[in-house]
Design a protein around this motif. Structure first.
Motif, PDB file in Angstrom:
ATOM      1  N   ARG A 100     -12.224  35.208  -6.632  1.00  0.00           N
ATOM      2  CA  ARG A 100     -12.218  34.267  -5.517  1.00  0.00           C
ATOM      3  C   ARG A 100     -12.382  34.955  -4.160  1.00  0.00           C
ATOM      4  O   ARG A 100     -12.685  34.282  -3.173  1.00  0.00           O
ATOM      5  CB  ARG A 100     -10.943  33.425  -5.542  1.00  0.00           C
ATOM      6  CG  ARG A 100     -10.908  32.444  -6.722  1.00  0.00           C
ATOM      7  CD  ARG A 100      -9.535  31.839  -6.890  1.00  0.00           C
ATOM      8  NE  ARG A 100      -9.172  31.041  -5.716  1.00  0.00           N
ATOM      9  CZ  ARG A 100      -9.358  29.721  -5.644  1.00  0.00           C
ATOM     10  NH1 ARG A 100      -9.851  29.063  -6.657  1.00  0.00           N
ATOM     11  NH2 ARG A 100      -9.017  29.067  -4.561  1.00  0.00           N
ATOM     12  N   ASN A 129     -16.314  35.002  -2.809  1.00  0.00           N
ATOM     13  CA  ASN A 129     -16.965  33.982  -1.973  1.00  0.00           C
ATOM     14  C   ASN A 129     -15.962  33.379  -0.981  1.00  0.00           C
ATOM     15  O   ASN A 129     -16.124  32.281  -0.517  1.00  0.00           O
ATOM     16  CB  ASN A 129     -17.622  32.896  -2.822  1.00  0.00           C
ATOM     17  CG  ASN A 129     -16.614  32.035  -3.550  1.00  0.00           C
ATOM     18  OD1 ASN A 129     -15.460  32.417  -3.709  1.00  0.00           O
ATOM     19  ND2 ASN A 129     -17.044  30.871  -3.995  1.00  0.00           N
ATOM     20  N   MET A 175     -13.181  32.105  -1.344  1.00  0.00           N
ATOM     21  CA  MET A 175     -12.365  30.968  -1.751  1.00  0.00           C
ATOM     22  C   MET A 175     -10.892  31.346  -1.784  1.00  0.00           C
ATOM     23  O   MET A 175     -10.017  30.490  -1.790  1.00  0.00           O
ATOM     24  CB  MET A 175     -12.793  30.480  -3.149  1.00  0.00           C
ATOM     25  CG  MET A 175     -14.066  29.664  -3.179  1.00  0.00           C
ATOM     26  SD  MET A 175     -13.919  28.120  -2.259  1.00  0.00           S
ATOM     27  CE  MET A 175     -12.895  27.185  -3.397  1.00  0.00           C
ATOM     28  N   GLU A 199      -9.238  32.432   0.500  1.00  0.00           N
ATOM     29  CA  GLU A 199      -8.594  31.971   1.739  1.00  0.00           C
ATOM     30  C   GLU A 199      -8.229  30.501   1.693  1.00  0.00           C
ATOM     31  O   GLU A 199      -7.515  30.004   2.558  1.00  0.00           O
ATOM     32  CB  GLU A 199      -9.535  32.192   2.926  1.00  0.00           C
ATOM     33  CG  GLU A 199      -9.780  33.632   3.222  1.00  0.00           C
ATOM     34  CD  GLU A 199     -11.085  33.809   3.975  1.00  0.00           C
ATOM     35  OE1 GLU A 199     -11.205  33.268   5.076  1.00  0.00           O
ATOM     36  OE2 GLU A 199     -11.988  34.464   3.429  1.00  0.00           O
ATOM     37  N   ALA A 200      -8.767  29.783   0.698  1.00  0.00           N
ATOM     38  CA  ALA A 200      -8.449  28.354   0.601  1.00  0.00           C
ATOM     39  C   ALA A 200      -7.015  28.141   0.135  1.00  0.00           C
ATOM     40  O   ALA A 200      -6.461  27.061   0.272  1.00  0.00           O
ATOM     41  CB  ALA A 200      -9.411  27.666  -0.363  1.00  0.00           C
ATOM     42  N   VAL A 201      -6.404  29.201  -0.412  1.00  0.00           N
ATOM     43  CA  VAL A 201      -5.000  29.110  -0.826  1.00  0.00           C
ATOM     44  C   VAL A 201      -4.144  29.472   0.383  1.00  0.00           C
ATOM     45  O   VAL A 201      -4.449  30.445   1.073  1.00  0.00           O
ATOM     46  CB  VAL A 201      -4.722  30.102  -1.970  1.00  0.00           C
ATOM     47  CG1 VAL A 201      -3.286  30.002  -2.431  1.00  0.00           C
ATOM     48  CG2 VAL A 201      -5.679  29.877  -3.110  1.00  0.00           C
ATOM     49  N   PRO A 202      -3.083  28.690   0.661  1.00  0.00           N
ATOM     50  CA  PRO A 202      -2.244  29.019   1.809  1.00  0.00           C
ATOM     51  C   PRO A 202      -1.721  30.455   1.705  1.00  0.00           C
ATOM     52  O   PRO A 202      -1.223  30.859   0.656  1.00  0.00           O
ATOM     53  CB  PRO A 202      -1.087  28.022   1.699  1.00  0.00           C
ATOM     54  CG  PRO A 202      -1.640  26.887   0.909  1.00  0.00           C
ATOM     55  CD  PRO A 202      -2.655  27.471  -0.015  1.00  0.00           C
ATOM     56  N   ASP A 226     -19.012  33.293   8.854  1.00  0.00           N
ATOM     57  CA  ASP A 226     -18.393  32.014   8.536  1.00  0.00           C
ATOM     58  C   ASP A 226     -18.199  31.909   7.029  1.00  0.00           C
ATOM     59  O   ASP A 226     -19.169  32.042   6.277  1.00  0.00           O
ATOM     60  CB  ASP A 226     -19.321  30.894   9.028  1.00  0.00           C
ATOM     61  CG  ASP A 226     -18.734  29.523   8.781  1.00  0.00           C
ATOM     62  OD1 ASP A 226     -17.572  29.455   8.340  1.00  0.00           O
ATOM     63  OD2 ASP A 226     -19.435  28.530   9.025  1.00  0.00           O
ATOM     64  N   VAL A 267     -17.848  29.452   5.242  1.00  0.00           N
ATOM     65  CA  VAL A 267     -18.665  28.367   4.698  1.00  0.00           C
ATOM     66  C   VAL A 267     -20.058  28.889   4.355  1.00  0.00           C
ATOM     67  O   VAL A 267     -20.627  28.579   3.304  1.00  0.00           O
ATOM     68  CB  VAL A 267     -18.730  27.197   5.700  1.00  0.00           C
ATOM     69  CG1 VAL A 267     -19.739  26.161   5.242  1.00  0.00           C
ATOM     70  CG2 VAL A 267     -17.358  26.567   5.845  1.00  0.00           C
ATOM     71  N   ARG A 278     -20.126  30.915   1.120  1.00  0.00           N
ATOM     72  CA  ARG A 278     -20.100  30.126  -0.111  1.00  0.00           C
ATOM     73  C   ARG A 278     -21.452  29.502  -0.412  1.00  0.00           C
ATOM     74  O   ARG A 278     -21.693  29.044  -1.525  1.00  0.00           O
ATOM     75  CB  ARG A 278     -19.024  29.049  -0.002  1.00  0.00           C
ATOM     76  CG  ARG A 278     -17.652  29.679   0.107  1.00  0.00           C
ATOM     77  CD  ARG A 278     -16.540  28.674   0.180  1.00  0.00           C
ATOM     78  NE  ARG A 278     -15.339  29.359   0.660  1.00  0.00           N
ATOM     79  CZ  ARG A 278     -14.600  28.932   1.665  1.00  0.00           C
ATOM     80  NH1 ARG A 278     -14.910  27.829   2.301  1.00  0.00           N
ATOM     81  NH2 ARG A 278     -13.546  29.616   2.036  1.00  0.00           N
ATOM     82  N   ARG A 279     -22.313  29.445   0.583  1.00  0.00           N
ATOM     83  CA  ARG A 279     -23.660  28.942   0.309  1.00  0.00           C
ATOM     84  C   ARG A 279     -24.477  29.986  -0.428  1.00  0.00           C
ATOM     85  O   ARG A 279     -25.442  29.666  -1.098  1.00  0.00           O
ATOM     86  CB  ARG A 279     -24.356  28.566   1.619  1.00  0.00           C
ATOM     87  CG  ARG A 279     -23.663  27.391   2.256  1.00  0.00           C
ATOM     88  CD  ARG A 279     -24.242  27.004   3.570  1.00  0.00           C
ATOM     89  NE  ARG A 279     -23.411  25.936   4.123  1.00  0.00           N
ATOM     90  CZ  ARG A 279     -23.614  25.349   5.280  1.00  0.00           C
ATOM     91  NH1 ARG A 279     -24.629  25.724   6.024  1.00  0.00           N
ATOM     92  NH2 ARG A 279     -22.815  24.410   5.697  1.00  0.00           N
ATOM     93  N   MET A 288     -19.832  28.948  -7.174  1.00  0.00           N
ATOM     94  CA  MET A 288     -18.683  29.136  -8.053  1.00  0.00           C
ATOM     95  C   MET A 288     -18.555  27.984  -9.047  1.00  0.00           C
ATOM     96  O   MET A 288     -18.794  26.836  -8.711  1.00  0.00           O
ATOM     97  CB  MET A 288     -17.418  29.242  -7.216  1.00  0.00           C
ATOM     98  CG  MET A 288     -16.201  29.635  -8.017  1.00  0.00           C
ATOM     99  SD  MET A 288     -14.870  30.135  -6.918  1.00  0.00           S
ATOM    100  CE  MET A 288     -13.882  31.079  -8.032  1.00  0.00           C
ATOM    101  N   PHE A 330     -15.691  26.498 -11.900  1.00  0.00           N
ATOM    102  CA  PHE A 330     -14.256  26.644 -12.106  1.00  0.00           C
ATOM    103  C   PHE A 330     -13.861  26.518 -13.570  1.00  0.00           C
ATOM    104  O   PHE A 330     -14.641  26.071 -14.416  1.00  0.00           O
ATOM    105  CB  PHE A 330     -13.498  25.604 -11.276  1.00  0.00           C
ATOM    106  CG  PHE A 330     -13.698  25.783  -9.802  1.00  0.00           C
ATOM    107  CD1 PHE A 330     -12.792  26.500  -9.056  1.00  0.00           C
ATOM    108  CD2 PHE A 330     -14.814  25.262  -9.161  1.00  0.00           C
ATOM    109  CE1 PHE A 330     -12.965  26.684  -7.699  1.00  0.00           C
ATOM    110  CE2 PHE A 330     -15.006  25.438  -7.803  1.00  0.00           C
ATOM    111  CZ  PHE A 330     -14.075  26.151  -7.076  1.00  0.00           C
ATOM    112  N   ASN A 364     -15.143  20.224 -12.848  1.00  0.00           N
ATOM    113  CA  ASN A 364     -14.707  19.291 -11.805  1.00  0.00           C
ATOM    114  C   ASN A 364     -15.869  18.575 -11.132  1.00  0.00           C
ATOM    115  O   ASN A 364     -16.080  18.709  -9.939  1.00  0.00           O
ATOM    116  CB  ASN A 364     -13.850  20.015 -10.771  1.00  0.00           C
ATOM    117  CG  ASN A 364     -14.531  21.275 -10.246  1.00  0.00           C
ATOM    118  OD1 ASN A 364     -15.690  21.536 -10.568  1.00  0.00           O
ATOM    119  ND2 ASN A 364     -13.840  22.025  -9.422  1.00  0.00           N
ATOM    120  N   ALA A 385     -24.052  24.076  -9.011  1.00  0.00           N
ATOM    121  CA  ALA A 385     -23.970  25.355  -8.312  1.00  0.00           C
ATOM    122  C   ALA A 385     -25.351  25.959  -8.096  1.00  0.00           C
ATOM    123  O   ALA A 385     -25.635  26.490  -7.021  1.00  0.00           O
ATOM    124  CB  ALA A 385     -23.078  26.323  -9.083  1.00  0.00           C
TER     125      ALA A 385
END
Lengths: 298, 279, 314
Positions: B47, B50, B52, B54-57, B78, B80, B83-84, B88, B90, B94, B162
């Motif tokens: 994670r 890319n 990601m 940082e998406a976890v607190p 950035d 964002v 991630r382009r 990813m 999962f 989802n 993806a």
């Protein structure tokens, strides 16, 4: 994620959240501004020819508390019984119907409760009131001269009881639904009967929520306006506990609704000051209820 | 050529160090597998590739991850945008439940607020679904909800989603752990095709899977004994950079071409893990 | 109260059944416990039945007396110039629709945005967020008449004490509606699986785009259901409207100025300001009550069915 970056979208959402703070501050602020003149008002300026705000507010606050407390006295046992029945006894179908009935009770507008209270319930209760007064008149609550119309403090309290019942029942019910299955099964495994199980496993677990549910119900009853305004036949400045007579203490909320449309000047200001007091009281009661449940979840 | 270069990477959750001092280069157009027992930090490392993580607190890193020589964590980059370029997939499929299969595939384009003509969109959907080996199964029901597909199909839909944004790298976090053997095989087949176009990094708890599909394998392990020794050593040296008394962080134990790692592991822990002695 | 406290205070129960010998006394104790169990079960069932009595009485009265004036005139005319029988509630129905619409216009966008802030943007454990959550709780408990007093205070400060309008009523109702929207929206947003957000981010979408195009659509059925429940609650509010939009006999389409009738206040005034032909006024009050309850019931039903209908469509 990137909680530091301030996008316009984030700022907008934060502003919306802040509007809650702003709105409550505004409520407090505007009620204070408009209510302030009444606190220093002179003789003959206040509504109902009150001498000062205390003379006006005292009996009304007493009436609000009296009627709301009696309402909870009726509502709490029924709400508790209903919640226990729903969670532990009722077959699924019955529970669905009963849950729907509670939702319906909660959804009926208060003005309709008022209409029902004054046109159906009050006349129906006049007879029983006379009987109570005759036979149990030695109890202070039932003393005095029974009202012929049934428009008494007790009727108002009964209507309020029906109105706040769904709220209290739903708070207790959601707490009971959270009782760990393991402790219920544990009690059953000890050979306990259903009632013993409830006493052992469920009630201690839900105790705080029962108290909190009662407080929330009380808060709702204190602020309820139209039903009381329509049902109760009030007497100005009265402080008394005779529940069956046609002379009753009025409640803050009902007095506001009855008096406000015809008021002006300093009278209006006095009524707004009363509203501020009502706001403070209900806030205190509700905050206490939230605090009780918060403590539990910690 | 190396697509991704990881240098001195430490990944944290708040104060907790989850992955410590990883250095590795991931070559272009190949499949790299991350294996190791649970809690070894392999998913966390994935994670970070890319951003990601940082998406976890509390998720943060130190060190460097470079994509084609450019630091993904450089100032002014950035996440964002990262991630382009690095897509990813999962563990749990989802697909967006409120969208049809068609909408799911072009979700990446739509979510970037890019305009796309109907014709281009149709082409993109077909191309992506074909790349994900899903076109033949769903081409006649593109407007049905993505959630109605089987688990394996959903996962391939997520892969189509993806690849539709044409990333350089595709990260897969245990993509088959919830799938039956047949669906797993289909995905593995797909991965082998995808590496013609993309750099693929896959986290798997399944050693056989790593052996079957990957070109190189990295073994991670959070070794309690080694960690205890290291902290003791560094404490005596007066180095306070390592947090004391927490769970050991995951470390890269061995990284080699897959054949080599499976047949001739150089590290004892790798050998023990591969022979099923722990994990 | 005291009896209840006693029940609650008993921490352990008397499982008065020693397992030594099955002698007579043990059996007696067992059957006593069972009888007690049955009696208590009956008491709880009785409490449940007790709530049906007022409900049935109320619904029966509203329907049976309300049907009296469910006629064309009731839905097509106002009370302008009507003394005694006849007249209708069109002006009140229109007023209620306008006031409710304005309330939604204010409370729904702000409420959803605030809920989005609480669930999507606020850092976990944020002081500001928990403060807002507490104040939402406080707001939920505001008596409706206080909301009316607030709207009156605000508007009269600017526009004078005689100002009455639909928009002031909408402000008061928004204050009551806002916490309902925030809470219900927050609840459904929390139910949206986190991996959907991650899937969006992993596609290189901006956070707000993911919220707008992934999270909110997934939560939409629940949000709608919460809003409908909120409308069902505020559409019957009487006290604040009595204070700030007042009562009127004639149609007033303009929510910015002038007294504006509404169904709940119509019920109250028909009952309270009876003319000589008391029956006509009572009939109108009950019919309006029937209409209001029907509207509330439809809203509550729609709130329940909304999630299923919206999901089934896709």
């Amino acid at each position: 994620m990137r909680s530091e970056t301030l996008t316009p979208q984030r700022a907008g959402a934060a502003a919306a959240a802040f509007s809650v703070v702003a709105a409550l501050a505004a409520v407090l602020g505007f009620l204070l501004i408009q209510g302030w003149p009444a606190l220093s008002a002179g003789l003959g300026e206040l509504p109902s020819h009150a001498e000062n705000m205390w003379q006006l507010a005292g009996p009304l606050v007493f009436g609000s508390v009296l009627v709301a407390a009696i309402a909870m006295l009726f509502a709490l046992p029924v709400a508790l019984g209903t919640a226990l029945y729903l969670v532990f006894y009722a077959p699924k179908r019955v529970a669905t119907v009963l849950g729907g009935a509670l939702d319906l009770l909660a959804a009926v507008p208060s003005v309709v409760y008022g209409l029902w209270g004054i046109m159906v319930l009050a006349p129906a209760l006049a007879g029983p009131y006379a009987w109570l007064n005759e036979n149990l008149g030695w109890i202070p609550f039932f003393a005095g001269e029974a009202s012929a119309t049934g428009r008494t403090a007790l009727t108002a309290a009964l209507v309020l009881a029906v109105m706040v019942l769904p709220l209290t029942a739903s708070v207790i019910r959601s707490a009971l639904a959270l009782v760990p299955e393991a402790s219920i099964e544990g009690a059953y495994a000890l050979g306990a009967t259903r009632w013993e199980t409830i006493k052992l496993a469920a009630l201690p677990f839900a105790r705080r929520s029962i108290v909190a549910g009662s407080m929330l119900g009380l808060g709702r009853a204190l602020g309820e306006t139209m039903a009381v305004a329509m049902v109760l036949s009030p007497t100005p400045f009265l402080i008394g506990i005779k529940l069956l007579t046609s002379e009753n203490p009025n409640t803050v909320a009902a007095y506001l609704a009855q008096t406000f449309p015809e008021s002006h000047g300093i009278e209006t200001s006095a009524l707004i000051a009363l509203g501020l007091a009502l706001f403070a009281i209900t806030c205190a009661v509700n905050s206490l209820a939230r605090w009780i449940t918060r403590e539990k979840t910690k | 050529m190396n697509e991704l270069e990881i240098k001195d990477l430490n990944a944290y959750y708040g104060d907790f160090l989850a992955v410590s001092q990883v250095n590795m280069d991931i070559p272009d157009k190949s499949i790299t597998a991350f294996i190791g027992p649970s809690g070894c930090g392999k998913s966390t490392l994935l994670r970070t590739l890319n951003r990601m993580h940082e998406a976890v607190p509390g998720g943060r890193i130190t060190g460097e991850v470079a994509l084609e020589g450019q630091d993904l964590y450089g100032s002014g980059v950035d996440p964002v945008g990262v991630r382009r370029k690095v897509g990813m997939v999962f563990q749990k499929a989802n697909p967006f439940p409120s969208m049809s299969i068609y909408e799911n595939v072009i979700a990446g384009v739509r979510l970037r607020n890019k305009r796309i003509s109907r014709k281009d969109a149709d082409e993109l959907v077909e191309r992506s679904l074909r790349q994900a080996n899903l076109w033949d199964e769903v081409h006649d029901r593109l407007q049905t909800p993505g959630g109605a597909l089987s688990g394996g199909q959903q996962q391939r839909l997520c892969i189509a989603r993806a690849v539709a944004v044409e990333p350089k790298v595709i990260l897969l976090d245990e993509p088959c752990s919830a799938l039956d053997p047949v669906s797993t095989l289909a995905i593995e087949q797909l991965l082998l095709e995808l590496k013609e176009r993309y750099t693929v990094v896959i986290v798997t708890h399944n050693m056989q899977q790593a052996a079957r599909v990957s070109d190189q394998t990295a073994f991670f392990h959070a070794d309690a004994e080694a960690w205890a020794e290291l902290t003791r050593l560094e404490a005596t040296l007066g180095d306070k950079s390592l947090p004391q008394g927490t769970r050991p962080p995951g470390r890269l134990v061995e990284y080699a071409p897959t054949d080599e790692l499976f047949n001739n592991p150089r590290n004892k822990a790798t050998a023990d893990y591969l022979s099923g002695r722990f994990g | 109260m005291t009896q209840l406290d006693n029940q609650l205070a008993i921490p352990e129960l008397q499982l008065d059944v020693p397992v030594v010998h099955e002698d007579q006394s043990v059996l007696k104790a067992q059957s006593r416990a069972l009888i007690k169990d049955k009696v208590i079960a009956a008491l709880f069932a009785l409490a449940a039945v007790a709530i049906a009595i007022p409900l049935i009485s109320l619904l029966w009265t509203v329907v049976s007396r309300g049907l009296a004036r469910i006629d064309a005139e009731f839905f097509t005319s106002s009370m302008k110039g009507v003394v005694g029988a006849g007249g209708g509630a069109l002006h009140a129905i229109v007023g209620t629709l306008e006031i409710t619409g304005l309330t939604l216009l204010v409370s729904v966008p702000i409420g959803i945005a605030a809920a989005v802030f609480l669930t999507e943007y606020a850092a976990p454990g944020s002081r500001f967020a928990s403060c807002v959550r507490f104040l939402v709780d406080v707001m939920t408990g505001i008596p409706s008449i206080v909301a009316g007093l607030f709207a009156y205070s605000l508007f009269s400060l600017v526009l004078g004490p005689a100002y009455r309008s639909g928009i002031a009523a909408a402000l008061a109702l928004s204050l009551l509606m806002l916490p309902v929207v925030i809470r219900s929206t927050e609840e459904v947003l929390l139910l949206v699986p986190h991996d959907l957000r991650e899937a969006g981010w992993a596609l290189g979408a901006e956070k707000h785009t993911v919220i707008w195009k992934v999270v909110l659509p997934a939560a939409l059925p629940g949000v709608i259901s919460g809003v409908l429940n909120g409308v069902a609650r505020i559409i019957g509010e009487t006290a604040p409207l009595l204070l700030v939009s007042g009562f009127a006999d004639a149609m007033n389409y303009n929510p910015l100025e002038g007294r504006m009738a509404s169904l709940p206040v119509y019920i109250y005034t028909q009952w309270q300001m009876k003319g000589l032909d008391a029956q006509a006024y009572d009939d109108r009050a009950w019919s309006a009550a029937l209409v209001l309850i029907a509207v509330v019931a439809v809203l509550a039903l729609a709130a329940r069915l909304a999630p299923r209908l919206l999901k089934g469509k896709k």
